[in-house]
Enzyme design. Structure first.
Site, short mmCIF file in Angstrom:
data_model
loop_
_atom_site.label_atom_id
_atom_site.label_comp_id
_atom_site.label_asym_id
_atom_site.label_seq_id
_atom_site.Cartn_x
_atom_site.Cartn_y
_atom_site.Cartn_z
N GLU A 211 61.64 -99.01 6.39
CA GLU A 211 61.52 -98.45 8.06
C GLU A 211 61.78 -100.11 8.56
O GLU A 211 62.18 -99.65 10.11
CB GLU A 211 59.56 -97.95 8.37
CG GLU A 211 60.30 -96.79 7.64
CD GLU A 211 59.24 -96.65 6.29
OE1 GLU A 211 59.05 -95.39 5.50
OE2 GLU A 211 59.79 -98.20 5.51
N ARG B 24 76.99 -103.56 -15.55
CA ARG B 24 78.45 -104.08 -14.61
C ARG B 24 78.38 -103.97 -12.97
O ARG B 24 77.52 -103.38 -12.88
CB ARG B 24 79.55 -103.55 -14.74
CG ARG B 24 80.18 -103.75 -16.77
CD ARG B 24 81.49 -104.12 -16.67
NE ARG B 24 82.15 -102.86 -16.88
CZ ARG B 24 82.75 -101.99 -17.01
NH1 ARG B 24 82.50 -102.33 -18.54
NH2 ARG B 24 82.90 -100.36 -17.45
#
Length: 395
Positions: A61, A216
């Protein structure tokens, strides 16, 4: 300058869907905080957006409010989880929303954290901000399923992942298992690893496969740029090796990769071997053993300890002995199984799940909320444990 994504060019876009897609970018880096996405819009245009930063940094927010600036006054915010209303590492998000002049807030789902749990919404209501609850609630809860379990039980969410042949084998009789699943399936597994706090395997998997157990780079990384990420390079999940007698080779590839390694063992582990593992860079964690289970690590105690360390999610990648023990102990929450169109055969070939198994089909574990997806030639079946009456979580 207005911040407009390609999809935002459509006036009637689904802002909550956009917030959910942003929240997914926080998985694996926001823990033990929830992964949250936030979008601020007015007049059909996104003027601010963001997702939860690493612990101690800005929440979704606040990131969105910073981007919107003074234009937030009178605008609408869409957020995937109820804004926090308490002081933690950062000030309350409700306070920032009120001070930012937001006129309306759409909340996908309430936060089960006892420190929030409806109080964040109430604070916004009391400030005269209009709130709407429940847009894409199920998607929002699924996205934060690990956080929800952790914040309500103190235990990590456990996902069992395995790849097997059509005849249910994960390796040949000689132990060869590379590769049963295809490249697309393996790429998706790396996304699962990025989202998890920890990856867990049994020692036999380390000895047989010598895996790296790393994640990865994900294609999602490109979208992270410009979204206010403050955490820099993402850290690798913690690697947890279940090894009652400290048989893990100190020369294993897992010790040559970045990130923390925990070897969970028992008092039966030789002190000399423990010392070698510590010298290789592992934390050797001694836990009680099951006397009735041939001295194996007490997995309930291991998960409880991981929970105490604020590890909210664990991706278990085998082998069959470890998965069998977790299933029989009622400790698995979710299953992700890849089925490849190959037949291995052989009575000595290794099974995905070991242990005693069910004596009757009516006793078998069944999945609920099942999803089926194709990855190349492979089929992924994903679902949640449910339907067996005698599931026992020994905590």
């Amino acid at each position: 300058m207005e911040i407009v994504s390609k999809t935002a060019k459509k006036r009637k876009m689904d802002y909550m869907e956009r917030a959910l897609s942003l929240a997914r970018l926080a998985l694996g880096s926001s823990s033990p905080n929830p992964a949250v996405g936030a979008v601020i819009a007015r007049d059909g245009v996104i003027i601010g957006q963001g997702y939860t930063q690493p612990p101690g940094s800005a929440h979704a927010e606040v990131v969105a409010l910073r981007q919107a600036g003074h234009r937030a006054e009178g605008a609408t915010m869409y957020v995937t989880l109820e804004p926090c209303c308490h002081f933690g590492r950062t000030p309350p998000c409700t306070q920032a929303i009120i001070e930012g002049g937001i006129a309306e807030v759409h909340i996908a789902t309430l936060d089960p954290n006892p420190l929030v749990s409806g109080q964040g919404k109430a604070a916004l209501d009391d400030a005269g901000i209009k709130t709407k609850l429940g847009e894409h609630e199920q998607k929002a809860r699924e996205l934060n399923e690990a956080y929800i379990k952790f914040i309500t039980t103190g235990l990590p969410f456990v996902t069992a992942k395995f790849a097997m042949s059509l005849d249910g084998k994960i390796a040949t009789g000689t132990g060869d298992s590379k590769w049963i699943s295809g490249e697309e399936s393996r790429e998706y597994v790396h996304q699962l690893r990025w989202a998890a706090d920890a990856i867990m395997v049994g020692v036999n998997t380390v000895i047989a496969d010598d895996p790296q157990l790393t994640a990865r780079d994900s294609v999602e990384g490109g979208e992270r740029k410009g979204m206010g990420e403050e955490g820099g390079e993402r850290k690798q999940p913690i690697r947890v090796i279940v090894d009652s007698r400290a048989r893990t080779p100190p020369t294993a590839q897992v010790f040559r990769q970045p990130g923390k390694i925990i070897v969970a063992t028992t008092p039966a582990a030789p002190s000399a071997q423990r010392k070698k593992l510590k010298e290789a860079g592992a934390e050797v964690l001694e836990l009680p053993s099951f006397s009735h289970d041939e001295g194996l690590v007490d997995l309930g105690e291991l998960l409880a300890e991981l929970g105490r360390r604020q590890i909210t999610s664990v991706l278990v990648e085998g082998g069959g002995t470890l998965l069998g023990s977790l299933f029989e102990g009622g400790m698995v929450d979710k299953v992700v199984a890849f089925i490849a169109p190959v037949i291995i055969g052989g009575a000595e070939a290794r099974l995905a799940v070991g242990g005693k198994g069910a004596e009757r089909i009516t006793d078998a574990l069944r999945l609920s909320h099942v999803k089926v997806e194709r990855f190349g030639d492979d089929v992924m079946i994903c679902g949640y444990i449910g339907g067996r009456k005698d599931v026992h979580r020994n905590r």
